[in-house]
Design a protein around this motif. Structure first.
Motif, PDB file in Angstrom:
ATOM      1  N   UNK A  43       0.696  -1.069  -0.034  1.00 33.04           N
ATOM      2  CA  UNK A  43       0.134  -0.006   0.008  1.00 33.04           C
ATOM      3  C   UNK A  43       0.894   1.553  -0.046  1.00 33.04           C
ATOM      4  N   UNK A  44       0.738   2.129  -0.978  1.00 34.34           N
ATOM      5  CA  UNK A  44       1.573   3.498  -0.754  1.00 34.34           C
ATOM      6  C   UNK A  44       0.778   4.337  -0.143  1.00 34.34           C
ATOM      7  N   UNK A  45       1.283   4.980   0.858  1.00 36.44           N
ATOM      8  CA  UNK A  45       0.866   5.819   1.580  1.00 36.44           C
ATOM      9  C   UNK A  45       1.115   7.543   1.306  1.00 36.44           C
ATOM     10  N   UNK A  46       2.172   7.621   0.897  1.00 37.82           N
ATOM     11  CA  UNK A  46       2.527   9.013   0.466  1.00 37.82           C
ATOM     12  C   UNK A  46       3.776   9.010  -0.373  1.00 37.82           C
ATOM     13  N   UNK A  47       4.072  10.262  -0.998  1.00 35.95           N
ATOM     14  CA  UNK A  47       5.215  10.584  -1.714  1.00 35.95           C
ATOM     15  C   UNK A  47       5.960  11.570  -0.961  1.00 35.95           C
ATOM     16  N   UNK A  48       7.104  11.595  -1.147  1.00 34.27           N
ATOM     17  CA  UNK A  48       7.980  12.698  -0.424  1.00 34.27           C
ATOM     18  C   UNK A  48       8.431  14.015  -0.923  1.00 34.27           C
ATOM     19  N   UNK A  49       8.009  14.107  -2.191  1.00 40.05           N
ATOM     20  CA  UNK A  49       8.387  15.435  -3.071  1.00 40.05           C
ATOM     21  C   UNK A  49       7.280  16.614  -2.523  1.00 40.05           C
ATOM     22  N   UNK A  50       7.469  17.768  -2.935  1.00 40.01           N
ATOM     23  CA  UNK A  50       6.541  18.878  -2.561  1.00 40.01           C
ATOM     24  C   UNK A  50       5.461  18.779  -3.379  1.00 40.01           C
ATOM     25  N   UNK A  51       5.601  18.056  -4.730  1.00 38.06           N
ATOM     26  CA  UNK A  51       4.267  17.717  -5.248  1.00 38.06           C
ATOM     27  C   UNK A  51       4.114  16.215  -5.898  1.00 38.06           C
ATOM     28  N   UNK A  52       2.799  16.069  -6.216  1.00 39.22           N
ATOM     29  CA  UNK A  52       2.459  14.438  -6.522  1.00 39.22           C
ATOM     30  C   UNK A  52       3.425  14.104  -7.545  1.00 39.22           C
ATOM     31  N   UNK A  53       3.368  12.669  -7.802  1.00 35.00           N
ATOM     32  CA  UNK A  53       4.092  11.982  -8.983  1.00 35.00           C
ATOM     33  C   UNK A  53       3.124  11.834 -10.013  1.00 35.00           C
ATOM     34  N   UNK A  54       3.496  12.330 -11.169  1.00 30.56           N
ATOM     35  CA  UNK A  54       2.639  12.141 -12.287  1.00 30.56           C
ATOM     36  C   UNK A  54       2.220  10.742 -12.680  1.00 30.56           C
ATOM     37  N   UNK A  55       3.270   9.793 -12.360  1.00 29.44           N
ATOM     38  CA  UNK A  55       3.102   8.305 -12.527  1.00 29.44           C
ATOM     39  C   UNK A  55       2.068   7.515 -11.451  1.00 29.44           C
ATOM     40  N   UNK A  56       1.864   8.417 -10.524  1.00 36.54           N
ATOM     41  CA  UNK A  56       0.997   7.746  -9.384  1.00 36.54           C
ATOM     42  C   UNK A  56       0.162   8.808  -8.624  1.00 36.54           C
ATOM     43  N   UNK A  57      -0.473   9.573  -9.386  1.00 34.15           N
ATOM     44  CA  UNK A  57      -1.116  10.917  -9.165  1.00 34.15           C
ATOM     45  C   UNK A  57      -2.147  10.672  -7.915  1.00 34.15           C
ATOM     46  N   UNK A  58      -2.528   9.613  -7.560  1.00 33.18           N
ATOM     47  CA  UNK A  58      -3.830   9.593  -6.615  1.00 33.18           C
ATOM     48  C   UNK A  58      -2.836   9.301  -5.173  1.00 33.18           C
ATOM     49  N   UNK A  59      -1.643   9.291  -5.036  1.00 32.12           N
ATOM     50  CA  UNK A  59      -1.001   8.997  -3.868  1.00 32.12           C
ATOM     51  C   UNK A  59      -0.525  10.592  -3.560  1.00 32.12           C
ATOM     52  N   UNK A  60      -1.043  10.705  -2.292  1.00 34.09           N
ATOM     53  CA  UNK A  60      -0.589  12.391  -1.880  1.00 34.09           C
ATOM     54  C   UNK A  60       0.684  12.253  -1.545  1.00 34.09           C
ATOM     55  N   UNK A  61       1.194  13.519  -1.312  1.00 33.21           N
ATOM     56  CA  UNK A  61       2.415  13.852  -0.665  1.00 33.21           C
ATOM     57  C   UNK A  61       2.324  13.879   0.852  1.00 33.21           C
ATOM     58  N   UNK A  62       3.531  13.746   1.478  1.00 36.24           N
ATOM     59  CA  UNK A  62       3.735  13.378   2.940  1.00 36.24           C
ATOM     60  C   UNK A  62       3.077  14.954   3.263  1.00 36.24           C
ATOM     61  N   UNK A  63       3.670  16.148   2.522  1.00 35.69           N
ATOM     62  CA  UNK A  63       3.545  17.227   3.083  1.00 35.69           C
ATOM     63  C   UNK A  63       1.929  17.593   3.239  1.00 35.69           C
ATOM     64  N   UNK A  64       1.084  16.964   2.638  1.00 36.52           N
ATOM     65  CA  UNK A  64      -0.373  17.428   2.720  1.00 36.52           C
ATOM     66  C   UNK A  64      -0.756  16.916   3.851  1.00 36.52           C
ATOM     67  N   UNK A  65      -0.182  16.198   4.645  1.00 41.17           N
ATOM     68  CA  UNK A  65      -0.609  15.868   5.979  1.00 41.17           C
ATOM     69  C   UNK A  65       0.395  16.164   7.009  1.00 41.17           C
TER      70      UNK A  65
END
Length: 325
Positions: free
Chosen positions: A222-244
Motif C-alpha cells: 500500500x502506497x501511503x505518500x510520496x516525499x516530494x513537494x508535489x505528487x508524482x505524475x506516475x501515481x497521481x492518486x498518492x498524496x504527498x507527505x506534506x499534505x498531512x
C-alpha cells in the motif's frame, strides 16, 4: 514554502527550452579535445548510472568526443567522490552523484577524502526524484495520518526497512519520525525491501521512485505518500507527505560536479551542454519512464542547493545520532 529544488522546477521548462538557443562559449573549440570520464560512485544499474548513460551518449555526440562512464561504488559513494576530488581540475574527470554523498556523508563519517564545498565545482543539477512510503497491505493503515496515529498509540512497534544505517531511505524516514513525534524501529537490510514488506518482515519502507512507483502500481503493497513537494505524475492518486505533515519534503536529486579549480568557462560550457541534452524530447521521455524528472540548473544554483541540503540533513543526522565510524 517551496524548497530550493522545488523552486527550480518552476523555471526548468523555460531554462531547458532556451538552452538549445544559447550561444556557444568561447571554449567550445578547446574543450573537450579528448574523452571525458564521469565517475559514478554507485554500481551499474542504479539510477545515477541509468541517467548518466542516457545523458552521456548525447553529450558525447555534442562534443565529438566519447564520454566514458566509470562506476566506483563503495563507502556510501565516498570512494568515487574522493577519486574526483583528487583528479586534475581540467573538466576531464567529472562526478555524477546523488545528494547524500555531499550532504549526508560529511555528517556520518569522521574522515572523508573530500570536502563537500572545497573539493568540487558544481556544474548542474540533473534530475530529481523522491521516495514512496510503502506499507504492507495488511498493516491496517491507509494514509500518513493513520500511520502517525498508530505509531503514537504503539511507540516503537512499527518497523521500517532501509538500505542501511545512514542510507537515504533511513535519513528521510528519520526526518518523518522527528516531524511527527513518533518512534519506530529501524531495520537495516541488504535485501529487497518490497519483498520484505510482502513477507511481513517489516511494516514500512521508503523506496526511491525508480522502484517505489512500480511497487505502488502493482497493488501488493500500500502506497501511503510520496516525499516530494508535489505528487508524482506516475501515481497521481498518492498524496504527498506534506499534505498531512506541513513542511515535509525529502528528495534524492542527482548532480554533476567537476574537480575544484576547473576553469569557470569549462564548467559553464558543460552546464550549458547538459541543459541542451535535458531539453531533448527523447531524453525527457526516457527519464520520465524511469520516474526521473529532468531539472537542470546553473552552477550557482546547485551550489546553493548543496549548502541548504547539507544543513538540513546534517540536523536530521545529529538529531537521530547516526554515525558510521
Amino acid at each position: 514554502m517551496k524548497t530550493p529544488v522545488a523552486r527550480l522546477f518552476g523555471r526548468a521548462a523555460l531554462a531547458l527550452a532556451l538552452a538549445a538557443s544559447w550561444p556557444a562559449h568561447g571554449s567550445e573549440k578547446s574543450f573537450p579535445t579528448r574523452p571525458v570520464k564521469v565517475i559514478i560512485p554507485f554500481a551499474a544499474g542504479t539510477s545515477p548510472d541509468v541517467v548518466m548513460r542516457i545523458v552521456g551518449q548525447k553529450l558525447g555526440d555534442i562534443w565529438g568526443q566519447p564520454l566514458i562512464v566509470e562506476n566506483r561504488p563503495g563507502a556510501g559513494g565516498a570512494i568515487g567522490a574522493t577519486a574526483v576530488a583528487q583528479a586534475q581540475p581540467d573538466g576531464y574527470t567529472l562526478l555524477y552523484t546523488v545528494n547524500s554523498v555531499l550532504c549526508a556523508n560529511p555528517h556520518l563519517y569522521g574522515k572523508l577524502g573530500y570536502d563537500a564545498f572545497k573539493s568540487f565545482a558544481p556544474v548542474s543539477l540533473m534530475v530529481n526524484l523522491g521516495y514512496v512510503l510503502l506499507a504492507r497491505s495488511d498493516l491496517g493503515v491507509n494514509n500518513i495520518a493513520e500511520m502517525v496515529a498508530y505509531a503514537k498509540k504503539n511507540p516503537g512497534k512499527l518497523t521500517y526497512g532501509s538500505a542501511g544505517n545512514g542510507s537515504g531511505n533511513h535519513i528521510v524516514m528519520e526526518l518523518l519520525t522527528s516531524m511527527t513525534g513518533t518512534r519506530m524501529l529501524h531495520v537495516p537490510m541488504n535485501t529487497n525491501k518490497v519483498l520484505a514488506l510482502l513477507s511481513g518482515q517489516i511494516d514500512l519502507a521508503m523506496e526511491p521512485y525508480t522502484n517505489g512507483v512500480a511497487a505502488a502500481r502493482d497493488g501488493k503493497v500500500r502506497p501511503l505518500a510520496v516525499t516530494l513537494a508535489k505528487r508524482s505524475e506516475n501515481i497521481p492518486d498518492v498524496p504527498t507527505v506534506g499534505e498531512t505533515v506541513p513542511g515535509y519534503v525529502a528528495d534524492a536529486w542527482h548532480g554533476l560536479f567537476a574537480t575544484a579549480g576547473t576553469p569557470p568557462e569549462v564548467v559553464d560550457k558543460i552546464s550549458a551542454d547538459v541543459a541542451r541534452v535535458l531539453a531533448m524530447p527523447d531524453v525527457r521521455e526516457r527519464l520520465a519512464t524511469a520516474s526521473l524528472e529532468p531539472v537542470g540548473s546553473t552552477p550557482a544554483e546547485l551550489r546553493d542547493i548543496v549548502r541548504r541540503d547539507y544543513d538540513k540533513w546534517g540536523a536530521v543526522i545529529r538529531n537521530a545520532n547516526i554515525r558510521l565510524d
